[in-house]
Design a protein around this motif. Sequence first.
Motif, PDB file in Angstrom:
ATOM      1  N   GLN A  18      47.163  34.787  42.567  1.00 30.47           N
ATOM      2  CA  GLN A  18      47.161  35.524  43.836  1.00 30.47           C
ATOM      3  C   GLN A  18      46.076  36.592  43.885  1.00 30.47           C
ATOM      4  O   GLN A  18      45.288  36.647  44.822  1.00 30.47           O
ATOM      5  N   THR A  22      41.091  39.742  36.601  1.00 33.70           N
ATOM      6  CA  THR A  22      40.720  41.140  36.337  1.00 33.70           C
ATOM      7  C   THR A  22      41.511  42.115  37.194  1.00 33.70           C
ATOM      8  O   THR A  22      41.799  43.227  36.745  1.00 33.70           O
ATOM      9  N   ALA A  23      41.859  41.691  38.394  1.00 33.11           N
ATOM     10  CA  ALA A  23      42.573  42.598  39.300  1.00 33.11           C
ATOM     11  C   ALA A  23      44.048  42.742  38.935  1.00 33.11           C
ATOM     12  O   ALA A  23      44.735  43.611  39.446  1.00 33.11           O
ATOM     13  N   LYS A 102      39.874  29.529  40.846  1.00 34.40           N
ATOM     14  CA  LYS A 102      39.509  30.945  40.862  1.00 34.40           C
ATOM     15  C   LYS A 102      38.725  31.313  39.605  1.00 34.40           C
ATOM     16  O   LYS A 102      37.699  31.977  39.665  1.00 34.40           O
ATOM     17  N   TRP A 105      35.032  30.602  39.102  1.00 35.88           N
ATOM     18  CA  TRP A 105      34.070  31.538  39.677  1.00 35.88           C
ATOM     19  C   TRP A 105      34.161  32.910  39.022  1.00 35.88           C
ATOM     20  O   TRP A 105      33.146  33.560  38.795  1.00 35.88           O
ATOM     21  N   GLU A 106      35.384  33.341  38.722  1.00 35.61           N
ATOM     22  CA  GLU A 106      35.570  34.697  38.180  1.00 35.61           C
ATOM     23  C   GLU A 106      34.966  34.809  36.784  1.00 35.61           C
ATOM     24  O   GLU A 106      34.180  35.703  36.513  1.00 35.61           O
TER      25      GLU A 106
END
Lengths: 173, 173
Positions: A18, A22-23, A102, A105-106
Amino acid sequence: MTKKQENIINAALQLFAQEGYTATSTNKVAKLAGVSEGLIFRHFTNKEGLLKAIIEEGERKVLTLFETIFKETEPKKIIQKTITLPFLIPNEELEFWKLQFKLKWELNHNNSNKLKPLQEKLIHSFKTLNYQNPELEAAYVLTFLEGLSTAIIKGTLTNRTEFQDFLIYKYQL
Amino acid sequence: MTKKQENIINAALQLFAQEGYTATSTNKVAKLAGVSEGLIFRHFTNKEGLLKAIIEEGERKVLTLFETIFKETEPKKIIQKTITLPFLIPNEELEFWKLQFKLKWELNHNNSNKLKPLQEKLIHSFKTLNYQNPELEAAYVLTFLEGLSTAIIKGTLTNRTEFQDFLIYKYQL
DNA sequence: TTCTATAGTGAGTAATCACTTACAAATTTA
DNA sequence: TAAATTTGTAAGTGATTACTCACTATAGAA
């Protein structure tokens, strides 16, 4: 694997998918899992270890998805099944696949090698069907597959079944 | 726009594209730009404002890319030009596009509306060419476009020119 | 029952985060 | 030139980060 260990992985999978890796803080993961933050590090050493556990646990899902294609021998069916592969993703696995895309790309880990066996199977199929450029045809199918997967995983594909029928019709070759 | 302001934007663009938005600290941006960290907030209010400035500055690039298609009237050419669009991305803009695609996953802002005019142009083209399902054909092209863009931006496409020729040949309709 | 290993906790840690503030330098306007 | 505005800095701020540590609870083997 204990119950709490499973809770941690499920919570992390959900939050990473979600909010991003890192977030998402280990504190958040612990709270959602209903465990102390320290337990995460007891079991998975560090945050990256937790991520690895999730990915490794999910690698089997990739193989399961590919299985249907690999046991197929008829060239036409191989191509057809490849093109409609993303439609086979079960709803409860959507979050896992979202995380996979995700992370692509991250972090900068390109798992192009993961598609290698599928690529070779496609090339061989197009060769058998006497296509002029089997390699480029395979690359074309895989490129489309990337786009289709993205659309399905992000949920931007509005008319799912209609589009699936359209693809089956288009790729009956 | 002062020189230092430009430095900040360039540094941020580079770092955001490489490491991701959340993984990049304002401290890192300031150091790479050769300015004090406070200056970032003087000019862009907060970290999100810096991101906005980068995106807004780059919106023009989207329009510039699409321009070639929008002034085209011949249906066949419209489709051909759409499919080979990602090949037109200049090298110095690759980083910006990488950031755009990264953000599509990192944040949850879907810019599907940005493709809307292109989608409608495609639908109209397929209609003119008397295709049975113009909407689905357009969706198909856009789905492929997503995959191709990804491949080019991530640099996973090995045989660029060969693949481009192959596409032009395939889509001469 | 006692010993040992594993599971689990909660209160810490230093480092880093986005952001603020007080002030100085440079530039523009009057 | 003098005043006013903008550009820039250095040293902070509290909150949050990933991670550690000393400790307890639990469960299976001897």
